[in-house]
Design an enzyme around this catalytic site. Structure first.
Site, PDB file in Angstrom:
ATOM      1  CG  HIS A 234       6.975  66.602  39.603  1.00  0.00           C
ATOM      2  ND1 HIS A 234       6.996  65.595  38.651  1.00  0.00           N
ATOM      3  CD2 HIS A 234       6.817  65.979  40.805  1.00  0.00           C
ATOM      4  CE1 HIS A 234       6.885  64.425  39.262  1.00  0.00           C
ATOM      5  NE2 HIS A 234       6.770  64.620  40.566  1.00  0.00           N
TER       6      HIS A 234
ATOM      7  CE  LYS B 106      10.859  65.361  40.262  1.00  0.00           C
ATOM      8  NZ  LYS B 106      11.392  64.905  41.552  1.00  0.00           N
TER       9      LYS B 106
END
Lengths: 243, 243, 243, 243
Positions: A129, A133
């Site tokens: 990601h 995050k």
């Protein structure tokens, strides 16, 4: 469209407008009254609102006889049970689809991984990601690992082979016995890779979500399918035809 | 060939036999006397023996005026210094190449990763091995991460962005500030992947070592290059022409 | 084991020997009489012989009431029909499994690709093999592309978008409308990658066959499953439980 | 910024604004007079205009003593020679950087592939783009293949091994003897993968350009470096420090 002014809501409105077989008849957002909608004017409502509003919205839609496709998070077992009971009492053919993830590639990757899991000695999950995050591993990766672990248990498989003696901090998180690794990299959005291994062979299932547009095929599929599925359906994978 | 009866030794013998420009003139193993070799008969000796024997072998080869390519592990800073001084005293054109890794793809991956590192905001390393491996992360991955970290420091880069608040066990080992993940999977042998990320772009360098044969091009290259490089060379990357 | 002295045969014998729930009772090869086998002594026969022998072998096994797992190639529609009719006449519970590919990762990749195909706008296939392979694209890649094309047609999908005006030689072979690319690279064995794309997302299914050992889990699975499946089964995918 | 109202121009303006060590002092577009810029006010001009304007712009900048970073396409050998001669006559320390590609990952992938090429028996290139692209293979892939071919030739390598007898349409385009495959897939933007193979090993260099933002680190690097490089520099790779 409920939550029509949010980022997901606007993207859904554009996608529905562009679909030749669908017509966008109403855009509601905070302050608008869901109870004003009627099944004469509306076939399906899509809810991308907020956790505090979505449950009441769905009950109002069931009362009005309108099918619902819901992408808002925050649903608990209790709130799902409550909707299931309401649908039962209403007794009609109204369908409600609750889907935590509308990404077709993500949903299919998860399902294929779970199906394949019983046939491989080893399996690990890598999710990748963007670096903003805050939690690791991702919810999707946790779900994937849990589904894999359940499939392996059902097939009577034990733990995957692993002779590691030193360096466990490099071996990822343990989710129900499945190792899950989380990569954070500038430039990425949301990606998942499942690696399955047997002697002399490997199966890799990878999915990439590059932007929000990736959820639209799944939302449109949900709109088209929910009208044929009375009652509560949880998970987009359950409206896919994978026969 | 010193250590000619070991697994690596036999593979090297086959590779040298198959190379049209090289001739295999002697196969020695434990019990044979390295001092019996002369520079009249032997140009280059390859040592894949054991940590307890390799240092004495190399000194004997330097005395005999024979170039040496060494893949045996266990060399310390002191033993390297001792060979360097011995070569200096000998004063000739004898070359010694010590290489912990003869895999060209592994050596190149490491070098390219270090070169690219200064130009990317984010970087992480994933190494993947067979499940019998006892340590994690692999030595190659540790070296790669350390070289990346050094390049980033030299270029004045700070830590890669990472908003992780929960779930650090999924984020891999910290090697000099670079995250390194270790996957263990039946069917795999030895693989490494370096991911570098900037806004909107990614560079991935991956290398796969499928079997022992993969070291042979590097060993043959070492044999051909060591005769042109007097003194001690550490690391196959230093005989590559990457201009 | 029929064809016990061939490369596949020997590998199967080792795998069966190593399986705790299976016992290897006979090794036959060219010159041995399959009719000497009886269902008292043998539950399942595995045939990795040659195209000229396999059909007669299977008929003899059906006569003897012995289940058969067949990996030999060269079967035609006619020879399959003949076995199906023979099994019908015999009337018992004998099962015959004909499988052109025992690689679990290959079989699963093909099946998942076909299942996913209807949900993606674009799809292409890349197969990668060692450079000694004489035909392109591989049979597995052709089968995969054909299965994908059939699934797309069934779902009413048209051609994948493609604005290419110049450079068609770079765009791969056209197999039923699906682009298939063949890579030949020293170091590789047999690999296949299916890429499926929608706006903002990608699903990649990749399988790697690193060596012959990779077929053994599939052969053992076939042995265990064929006894529960009377009649003719074609394709390992049809004994998998993917519910 | 010349071409400040175009898509690339606006993105560059944002990137320069966001860079703490750079100041954006002028935005010009069609109709504005480049000759109005002076080296007192402007250190470096960035040109993302159109093929018909860029050459005159650069000559005007050289006259004014302003360094130039140029991403506009359409430059010929003649126009490059003309700029080189102009810079020679001007005799100062003005630098001009012409770069057909500002993607750091793309530029580095190309360079690493060319460096590695001499050490591998096999090499192939796969480029992957969105399905609106009209030409195949991409210019970047052609450049990469040509650079690989040149490096192989210089090292005395012959053709990569390839036993293909049937199915050449699956084997990609031939660019200077290197096979190049072009994939077109909805959801992708611009990606390139170079696969290099030896017995038992593989090196894969892959780059992904997900959006226009990916060119900004390269443009900023060009701005910072061009002031230290008098004369004409062609290619971003020549301002990278890869020592």
């Amino acid at each position: 469209m409920l939550g029509a002014h949010g980022r997901m809501g606007r993207t859904v409105c554009e996608a529905v407008d562009a679909a030749p077989d669908l017509e966008l008849v109403a855009r509601l957002d905070a302050g608008d009254d869901v109870a004003s909608l009627t099944s004469d004017a509306v076939d399906v409502a899509v809810d991308f609102t907020v956790p505090g509003a979505t449950e009441a919205n769905v009950h109002a839609l069931v009362d009005a006889g309108i099918h619902a496709v819901v992408g808002t998070t925050g649903w608990t077992d209790e709130s799902r049970t409550s909707v299931r009971e309401h649908l039962g009492r209403a007794g009609g053919d109204v369908g409600v689809l609750l889907a935590p993830n509308f990404g077709l590639s993500a949903v299919l990757a998860m399902r294929f991984a779970a199906q394949a899991a019983r046939y491989f000695e080893s399996v690990e999950v890598i999710e990748l990601h963007h670096p903003e995050k805050v939690d690791a591993p991702s919810g999707t990766a946790r779900h994937t690992a849990a589904a894999i672990a359940a499939a392996r248990a059902e097939a009577g498989l034990g733990a995957a082979p692993d002779a590691t003696e030193a360096g466990w901090d490099a071996r990822g998180a343990d989710v129900d016995g499945v190792r899950v690794h989380a990569v954070r990299l500038r430039g990425l959005v949301a990606h998942e890779e499942i690696l399955l291994g047997n002697p002399g062979e490997q199966l890799v299932i990878r999915q990439d979500s590059f932007d929000r547009a990736s959820f639209m095929p799944g939302v449109l599929l949900g709109i088209r399918e929910v009208v044929r599925r009375p009652g509560l359906t949880v998970g987009l994978e359950n409206v896919l035809e994978l026969g």
